[in-house]
Design a protein around this motif. Structure first.
Motif, PDB file in Angstrom:
ATOM      1  N   ARG A 187     -46.934  -7.935  -8.993  1.00  0.00           N
ATOM      2  CA  ARG A 187     -47.674  -8.885  -9.840  1.00  0.00           C
ATOM      3  C   ARG A 187     -47.371 -10.344  -9.508  1.00  0.00           C
ATOM      4  NH1 ARG A 187     -48.709  -6.461 -15.839  1.00  0.00           N
ATOM      5  NH2 ARG A 187     -49.172  -4.362 -15.149  1.00  0.00           N
ATOM      6  N   ASP A 188     -46.405 -10.585  -8.665  1.00  0.00           N
ATOM      7  CA  ASP A 188     -46.082 -11.941  -8.244  1.00  0.00           C
ATOM      8  C   ASP A 188     -45.708 -12.854  -9.423  1.00  0.00           C
ATOM      9  OD1 ASP A 188     -45.636 -13.875  -6.448  1.00  0.00           O
ATOM     10  OD2 ASP A 188     -47.726 -14.229  -5.885  1.00  0.00           O
ATOM     11  N   THR A 189     -44.745 -12.368 -10.217  1.00  0.00           N
ATOM     12  CA  THR A 189     -44.254 -13.168 -11.339  1.00  0.00           C
ATOM     13  C   THR A 189     -42.768 -13.444 -11.138  1.00  0.00           C
ATOM     14  OG1 THR A 189     -43.557 -11.274 -12.657  1.00  0.00           O
ATOM     15  CG2 THR A 189     -45.838 -11.981 -12.926  1.00  0.00           C
ATOM     16  N   GLY A 190     -42.294 -14.554 -11.686  1.00  0.00           N
ATOM     17  CA  GLY A 190     -40.860 -14.831 -11.727  1.00  0.00           C
ATOM     18  C   GLY A 190     -40.432 -14.746 -13.175  1.00  0.00           C
ATOM     19  N   MET A 191     -39.255 -14.155 -13.416  1.00  0.00           N
ATOM     20  CA  MET A 191     -38.859 -13.969 -14.812  1.00  0.00           C
ATOM     21  C   MET A 191     -37.434 -14.456 -15.045  1.00  0.00           C
ATOM     22  SD  MET A 191     -40.034 -10.925 -17.148  1.00  0.00           S
ATOM     23  CE  MET A 191     -39.548 -10.790 -18.846  1.00  0.00           C
ATOM     24  N   VAL A 192     -37.214 -15.080 -16.200  1.00  0.00           N
ATOM     25  CA  VAL A 192     -35.867 -15.508 -16.583  1.00  0.00           C
ATOM     26  C   VAL A 192     -35.593 -14.974 -17.990  1.00  0.00           C
ATOM     27  CG1 VAL A 192     -34.312 -17.468 -16.953  1.00  0.00           C
ATOM     28  CG2 VAL A 192     -36.103 -17.623 -15.223  1.00  0.00           C
ATOM     29  N   ASN A 246     -27.845 -15.180  -4.705  1.00  0.00           N
ATOM     30  CA  ASN A 246     -28.714 -14.927  -5.861  1.00  0.00           C
ATOM     31  C   ASN A 246     -30.070 -15.590  -5.676  1.00  0.00           C
ATOM     32  OD1 ASN A 246     -27.849 -13.603  -8.635  1.00  0.00           O
ATOM     33  ND2 ASN A 246     -25.968 -14.397  -7.696  1.00  0.00           N
ATOM     34  N   VAL A 247     -30.045 -16.868  -5.273  1.00  0.00           N
ATOM     35  CA  VAL A 247     -31.299 -17.610  -5.130  1.00  0.00           C
ATOM     36  C   VAL A 247     -32.118 -17.042  -3.964  1.00  0.00           C
ATOM     37  CG1 VAL A 247     -32.339 -19.894  -4.770  1.00  0.00           C
ATOM     38  CG2 VAL A 247     -30.260 -19.678  -6.156  1.00  0.00           C
ATOM     39  N   ALA A 248     -31.408 -16.572  -2.926  1.00  0.00           N
ATOM     40  CA  ALA A 248     -32.100 -16.039  -1.744  1.00  0.00           C
ATOM     41  C   ALA A 248     -32.704 -14.658  -1.996  1.00  0.00           C
ATOM     42  CB  ALA A 248     -31.121 -15.945  -0.571  1.00  0.00           C
ATOM     43  N   TYR A 249     -32.205 -13.992  -3.051  1.00  0.00           N
ATOM     44  CA  TYR A 249     -32.537 -12.583  -3.257  1.00  0.00           C
ATOM     45  C   TYR A 249     -34.046 -12.293  -3.216  1.00  0.00           C
ATOM     46  CZ  TYR A 249     -32.807  -7.981  -5.384  1.00  0.00           C
ATOM     47  OH  TYR A 249     -33.088  -6.672  -5.634  1.00  0.00           O
ATOM     48  N   GLY A 250     -34.791 -13.050  -4.008  1.00  0.00           N
ATOM     49  CA  GLY A 250     -36.241 -12.801  -4.099  1.00  0.00           C
ATOM     50  C   GLY A 250     -36.942 -13.049  -2.771  1.00  0.00           C
ATOM     51  N   GLU A 295     -35.615 -12.600   0.178  1.00  0.00           N
ATOM     52  CA  GLU A 295     -35.303 -11.482   1.079  1.00  0.00           C
ATOM     53  C   GLU A 295     -36.124 -10.243   0.723  1.00  0.00           C
ATOM     54  OE1 GLU A 295     -31.074 -11.522   0.819  1.00  0.00           O
ATOM     55  OE2 GLU A 295     -30.957 -13.123   2.317  1.00  0.00           O
ATOM     56  N   VAL A 296     -36.254 -10.008  -0.590  1.00  0.00           N
ATOM     57  CA  VAL A 296     -37.049  -8.857  -1.026  1.00  0.00           C
ATOM     58  C   VAL A 296     -38.503  -9.041  -0.605  1.00  0.00           C
ATOM     59  CG1 VAL A 296     -37.947  -7.621  -3.054  1.00  0.00           C
ATOM     60  CG2 VAL A 296     -35.537  -8.302  -2.975  1.00  0.00           C
ATOM     61  N   ASP A 297     -38.979 -10.273  -0.756  1.00  0.00           N
ATOM     62  CA  ASP A 297     -40.362 -10.602  -0.374  1.00  0.00           C
ATOM     63  C   ASP A 297     -40.624 -10.328   1.104  1.00  0.00           C
ATOM     64  OD1 ASP A 297     -41.740 -11.499  -2.543  1.00  0.00           O
ATOM     65  OD2 ASP A 297     -42.201 -13.451  -1.650  1.00  0.00           O
ATOM     66  N   GLY A 298     -39.618 -10.617   1.933  1.00  0.00           N
ATOM     67  CA  GLY A 298     -39.788 -10.525   3.388  1.00  0.00           C
ATOM     68  C   GLY A 298     -40.618 -11.705   3.875  1.00  0.00           C
ATOM     69  N   GLY A 299     -40.774 -11.778   5.196  1.00  0.00           N
ATOM     70  CA  GLY A 299     -41.657 -12.817   5.720  1.00  0.00           C
ATOM     71  C   GLY A 299     -41.008 -14.183   5.867  1.00  0.00           C
ATOM     72  N   TYR A 300     -39.716 -14.308   5.574  1.00  0.00           N
ATOM     73  CA  TYR A 300     -39.020 -15.581   5.770  1.00  0.00           C
ATOM     74  C   TYR A 300     -37.942 -15.390   6.829  1.00  0.00           C
ATOM     75  CZ  TYR A 300     -40.869 -16.919   1.128  1.00  0.00           C
ATOM     76  OH  TYR A 300     -41.670 -17.195   0.059  1.00  0.00           O
ATOM     77  N   THR A 301     -37.779 -16.375   7.698  1.00  0.00           N
ATOM     78  CA  THR A 301     -36.650 -16.337   8.637  1.00  0.00           C
ATOM     79  C   THR A 301     -35.380 -16.752   7.895  1.00  0.00           C
ATOM     80  OG1 THR A 301     -36.863 -18.648   9.273  1.00  0.00           O
ATOM     81  CG2 THR A 301     -38.167 -17.054  10.540  1.00  0.00           C
ATOM     82  N   ASP A 302     -34.206 -16.462   8.497  1.00  0.00           N
ATOM     83  CA  ASP A 302     -32.944 -16.867   7.855  1.00  0.00           C
ATOM     84  C   ASP A 302     -32.900 -18.372   7.622  1.00  0.00           C
ATOM     85  OD1 ASP A 302     -32.207 -14.288   7.810  1.00  0.00           O
ATOM     86  OD2 ASP A 302     -30.692 -14.419   9.408  1.00  0.00           O
ATOM     87  N   ALA A 303     -33.389 -19.125   8.614  1.00  0.00           N
ATOM     88  CA  ALA A 303     -33.359 -20.591   8.499  1.00  0.00           C
ATOM     89  C   ALA A 303     -34.254 -21.051   7.349  1.00  0.00           C
ATOM     90  CB  ALA A 303     -33.818 -21.229   9.812  1.00  0.00           C
TER      91      ALA A 303
END
Ligand code: ATP
Length: 355
Positions: free
Chosen positions: A76-81, A96-100, A102-110
């Motif tokens: 659903r592409d939502t962020g929740m707090v 923690n901040v990187a978690y989403g 990484e799960v999403d994929g499609g981003y390089t480490d940099a």
């Protein structure tokens, strides 16, 4: 586009509780909307149906004009707090901040490193990336929970009482900061809170829920100044209620006989003989003489910081609350009078008990 639409949404839990009863809402792209109401009114259930953690029994939910009713939360592409922050304790703040991402994929480490730093800068905590969540204060943890939710650039942000566990001063700071960040990134946001003051100060619009139904949806000034019923008037702020019958009417104003107290009111259109409730906010009641003067006895004077609250018992036995920035030299037991400008009286048909 990240508009959120609820169409005739209901939720009945197994066991029979009707937690949400036919709610329809259209939340605009970039809007900040609060759900406010007493415990058990269905705020969290409604939010969880947008997130996808609960399935509506009836109706449909759409996000960004896409019907997501049957999609699982992760699609659903939502962020929740949450109130509890729910940071992963074994991971560093940066992880923690990187978690989403990484799960999403499609981003390089940099790209992930850059985005994490951008997020930490956004909440003015540039140097805490290597710490564990437990090494942060409550307010800092909540800032990290916020940027963890927004780092993957979700379409909408869903906040479930995110400030409830912070003390008053920190909560007020975070209200300002959260709203600033929301406006900066322009994300459509739903904010669940018990706290009506928080809802009024932060939101573009407020949804007042009661017993699973939306009693009123409007801008903060609308729900405060023009509540549609006594429930909203009472829940959103403090209100004095005077019940009575219209005794004279004309020229957009009226007189209301409230059992021993006659109140002149403006902006009303009810006929003579109508049962009405006159609603007056405490800040519109002052001690002293003037229009709509009511005699009484001071019961309590409470200093609330910049303002003082005076509770006056009228001769008819009704308590009237006045909130004033001027301090008066009066003591409990003194004879006092209160005055209410007719233009500050707001009149609803019917009496408080709904008759
Ligand atoms: P609070 O402010 O106390 O969190 P709320 O307004 O968020 O309350 P909900 O948590 O949405 O209210 O609950 C609405 C109603 O649904 C309540 O009567 C609650 O007891 C009931 N309810 C919530 N979750 C469940 C569940 N999983 N199973 C059965 N009933 C539930």
């Amino acid at each position: 586009m990240s508009r959120i639409e609820l169409s005739d949404v209901s939720k009945r839990y197994p066991g029979g509780v009707l937690a949400v009863d036919d709610v329809s809402l259209d939340i605009k792209d970039g809007e900040f909307v609060s759900f406010v109401g007493p415990s058990g009114c269905g705020k969290t259930t409604t939010l969880r149906m947008v997130a996808g953690f609960e399935q509506p029994t009836d109706g449909a939910v759409s996000i960004g004009n896409e019907d997501v009713t049957d999609l699982p939360p992760y699609r659903r592409d939502t962020g929740m707090v949450f109130q509890s922050f729910a940071l992963f304790p074994h991971m560093t703040v940066a992880e923690n901040v990187a978690y989403g991402l990484e799960v999403d994929g499609g981003y390089t480490d940099a790209e992930i490193d850059e985005r994490v730093q951008e997020m930490l800068d956004l909440v003015q905590l540039p140097d805490v990336g290597d710490r564990k969540p437990e090494q942060l204060s409550g307010g800092q943890q909540q800032r990290i929970a916020l940027v963890r939710a927004i780092a993957p650039e979700p379409k909408v942000l869903l906040l479930d009482e995110p400030l409830a566990s912070l003390d008053k001063k920190l909560r007020e700071e975070m209200q300002v900061e959260l709203r600033k960040i929301q406006q900066e990134i322009g994300i459509t946001t739903i904010f669940v809170t018990h706290n009506q003051e928080e809802a009024l100060t932060m939101s573009d619009r407020v949804v007042v829920l009661n017993d699973g139904q939306d009693e009123q949806v409007g801008a903060p000034s609308e729900v405060y100044d023009e509540p549609v019923n006594q429930f909203v008037a009472d829940f959103v702020g403090t209100a004095n209620f005077f019940t009575g019958k219209v005794s004279a009417s004309g020229d957009g104003g009226a007189s209301v006989d409230c059992g021993g107290v006659e109140l002149d009111v403006e902006r009303t259109r009810f006929d003579v003989g109508t049962d009405v409730t006159v609603i007056v906010r405490p800040e519109d009641v002052s001690l002293g003489g003037g229009p709509n003067r009511i005699e009484g006895t001071l019961e309590i004077a409470r200093l609330l910081g910049s303002a003082t609250e005076y509770r006056v018992e009228t001769a008819g036995g009704q308590e009237v609350v006045s909130l004033s920035h001027a301090r008066r030299n009066v003591e409990p037991g003194d004879d006092v009078s209160v005055t209410i400008p007719p233009e500050d009286c707001y009149v609803l048909e019917g009496t408080v008990d709904g008759s």
